[in-house]
Design an enzyme around this catalytic site. Structure first.
Site, PDB file in Angstrom:
ATOM      1  N   GLN A 125     -16.501 -37.737 -27.793  1.00 42.27           N
ATOM      2  CA  GLN A 125     -15.238 -36.873 -28.328  1.00 42.27           C
ATOM      3  C   GLN A 125     -14.401 -37.073 -27.102  1.00 42.27           C
ATOM      4  O   GLN A 125     -13.441 -37.590 -27.274  1.00 42.27           O
ATOM      5  CB  GLN A 125     -15.422 -35.265 -28.052  1.00 42.27           C
ATOM      6  CG  GLN A 125     -16.354 -34.806 -29.273  1.00 42.27           C
ATOM      7  CD  GLN A 125     -16.686 -33.302 -29.026  1.00 42.27           C
ATOM      8  OE1 GLN A 125     -16.436 -32.755 -28.115  1.00 42.27           O
ATOM      9  NE2 GLN A 125     -16.536 -32.470 -29.901  1.00 42.27           N
ATOM     10  N   ASP A 128     -12.506 -40.787 -27.980  1.00 43.68           N
ATOM     11  CA  ASP A 128     -11.835 -40.457 -29.607  1.00 43.68           C
ATOM     12  C   ASP A 128     -10.639 -40.022 -29.500  1.00 43.68           C
ATOM     13  O   ASP A 128      -9.815 -39.820 -29.222  1.00 43.68           O
ATOM     14  CB  ASP A 128     -12.562 -39.112 -30.296  1.00 43.68           C
ATOM     15  CG  ASP A 128     -11.916 -38.631 -31.786  1.00 43.68           C
ATOM     16  OD1 ASP A 128     -11.385 -40.023 -32.153  1.00 43.68           O
ATOM     17  OD2 ASP A 128     -13.423 -38.075 -32.133  1.00 43.68           O
ATOM     18  N   SER A 131      -8.463 -38.786 -32.388  1.00 39.98           N
ATOM     19  CA  SER A 131      -8.742 -37.264 -32.139  1.00 39.98           C
ATOM     20  C   SER A 131      -7.212 -36.703 -31.477  1.00 39.98           C
ATOM     21  O   SER A 131      -6.282 -36.016 -31.584  1.00 39.98           O
ATOM     22  CB  SER A 131      -9.932 -36.427 -31.693  1.00 39.98           C
ATOM     23  OG  SER A 131     -10.581 -36.883 -32.853  1.00 39.98           O
ATOM     24  N   TYR A 226     -16.169 -38.470 -40.264  1.00 39.28           N
ATOM     25  CA  TYR A 226     -14.461 -39.259 -41.041  1.00 39.28           C
ATOM     26  C   TYR A 226     -15.094 -38.255 -42.471  1.00 39.28           C
ATOM     27  O   TYR A 226     -15.694 -37.531 -42.961  1.00 39.28           O
ATOM     28  CB  TYR A 226     -14.195 -39.990 -41.461  1.00 39.28           C
ATOM     29  CG  TYR A 226     -14.930 -41.264 -39.989  1.00 39.28           C
ATOM     30  CD1 TYR A 226     -12.994 -41.153 -39.235  1.00 39.28           C
ATOM     31  CD2 TYR A 226     -16.207 -41.386 -39.517  1.00 39.28           C
ATOM     32  CE1 TYR A 226     -13.627 -42.258 -38.231  1.00 39.28           C
ATOM     33  CE2 TYR A 226     -15.997 -42.065 -38.243  1.00 39.28           C
ATOM     34  CZ  TYR A 226     -14.996 -42.889 -37.738  1.00 39.28           C
ATOM     35  OH  TYR A 226     -14.605 -42.993 -36.336  1.00 39.28           O
TER      36      TYR A 226
END
Length: 379
Positions: A125, A128, A131, A226
């Site tokens: 994360q 990422d 995002s 995804y």
């Protein structure tokens, strides 16, 4: 080791690394070269990079002598031809949409890491980029819609009469969709949301929106974080539900994309025909074909009084913060492939390193890419 930062082309205003991150790389004994003017459009000038310890160079010097080259958008063939064998190229390279370029990078023995291919796991994360940038897209999509809309977003009660709140329909409750929900609610709109994943219902409702359920969605767990394609029966049910909501909507934000495939058309022309004059659609999937039947990338289409805005690169409209977040993502990834002393260490036993690597030692090594069929649209 020399790390080189390229200046982006074709209207891209972001920059791969900010002076703050350059300073941290210097502390790891990494020499940083920055192409002249690389950060200017993101409001990071050459002086700021030099104060952080970087050296300002030409594009030719960065391309020919850097051990690792940073770019956000994939380089043109002309630029790629200047990268020597054995060098590393790192950015958002969109390999599923560029099979010919991937083949060229492999043939030139360039090692490529594409940050849009990082596995979407809890550990990943912090790196990422999809995002961090989608968060901005969702926020700016609503502001862009509000600017383009001919009426108020919130409800108003005045001596001259009452104004009803705008009805916002959001298709897709990923990172962009969730931020769009939060922003639309802050502006006082009434929000409805569609998503193929029942698991996001709680998040949608916690933000104050209504979640419209469509039964029979394919299991999204197989997509590795995804979106996945849905069967024909589900798509028909989904379109029927969307048609009911879109006829009442003032604002529609569409975010649905499937890696390596054209974006699904969720808003058909008959649905557009049912929308009222003055409605606004912002399509964040425009670069991969769009979620509406009439979307055109980087264009605004007017149809029967409806405004359809195709824009897949809204983060570039907030280049300072977008670059700051992107650079932090990049730095977190670099910590997986660099030692504390700044030496290169490609540990392909790490699932994140392996998942992000596209080409290495003259071969295409990404398993997802090798098994994928070439996409029919380009970004």
């Amino acid at each position: 080791m020399i790390a080189g930062i390229l200046k982006e082309k074709n209207g891209e205003t972001r920059v791969s690394l900010t002076p703050e991150i350059v300073k941290q790389l210097q502390q790891m004994s990494v020499t940083v070269w920055v192409e002249q003017g690389a950060g200017e459009q993101a409001f990071y000038n050459d002086d700021a990079y030099m104060q952080a310890g970087a050296l300002i160079k030409t594009a030719a010097e960065v391309l020919s002598q850097s051990d690792i080259i940073f770019t956000i958008q994939p380089p043109s063939r002309e630029l790629a031809e200047q990268i020597a064998a054995g060098k590393i190229l790192l950015g958002v390279l969109q390999p599923l949409f560029r099979p010919e370029e991937v083949g060229y990078w492999a043939s030139q023995n360039i090692t490529t890491f594409s940050l849009d291919s990082i596995p979407r796991t809890t550990r990943a994360q912090v790196m990422d980029v999809l995002s961090s940038q989608a968060n901005i897209s969702g926020y700016k999509a609503v502001l862009l819609a509000a600017y383009s809309y001919s009426r108020y977003f919130p409800m108003f009660m005045t001596a001259a009469g009452s104004i009803a709140p705008a009805k916002v329909l959001i298709l897709g409750a990923g990172v962009a969709g969730l931020q769009a929900i939060a922003t639309a609610k802050r502006l006082g709109a009434v929000v409805e949301v569609f998503d193929t994943r029942p698991a996001v219902k709680e998040e949608v409702m916690s933000l104050g929106a209504r979640f419209v359920e469509v039964e029979g969605a394919a299991d999204a767990s197989a997509g590795g974080g995804y979106a996945v394609e849905q069967n024909e029966e589900y798509q028909k049910k989904q379109q029927q539900k969307i048609a009911e909501s879109i006829a009442k909507a003032d604002i529609v934000i569409t975010t649905a994309q499937i890696p390596g495939k054209p974006a699904p058309v969720l808003v058909t022309q008959p649905m557009l025909d049912q929308m009222h004059s003055g409605a606004v659609i912002v399509d964040l999937a425009a670069a991969t074909g769009g979620n509406t039947a009439l979307t055109r990338n980087n264009e605004t289409v007017h149809y029967r009084g409806i405004t359809i805005i195709g824009n897949s690169n809204l983060p570039a409209t907030m280049p300072a913060d977008a670059s700051k977040l992107y650079a932090k993502n990049v730095f977190n990834f670099l910590k997986l492939i660099l030692t504390k002393e700044g030496n290169l260490h490609l540990n392909f036993e790490d699932d994140i390193v392996k998942g992000a690597c596209i080409t290495h030692n003259g071969e295409i090594v990404n398993e997802r890419l090798k098994s994928a069929k070439p996409a029919t649209s380009t970004i």
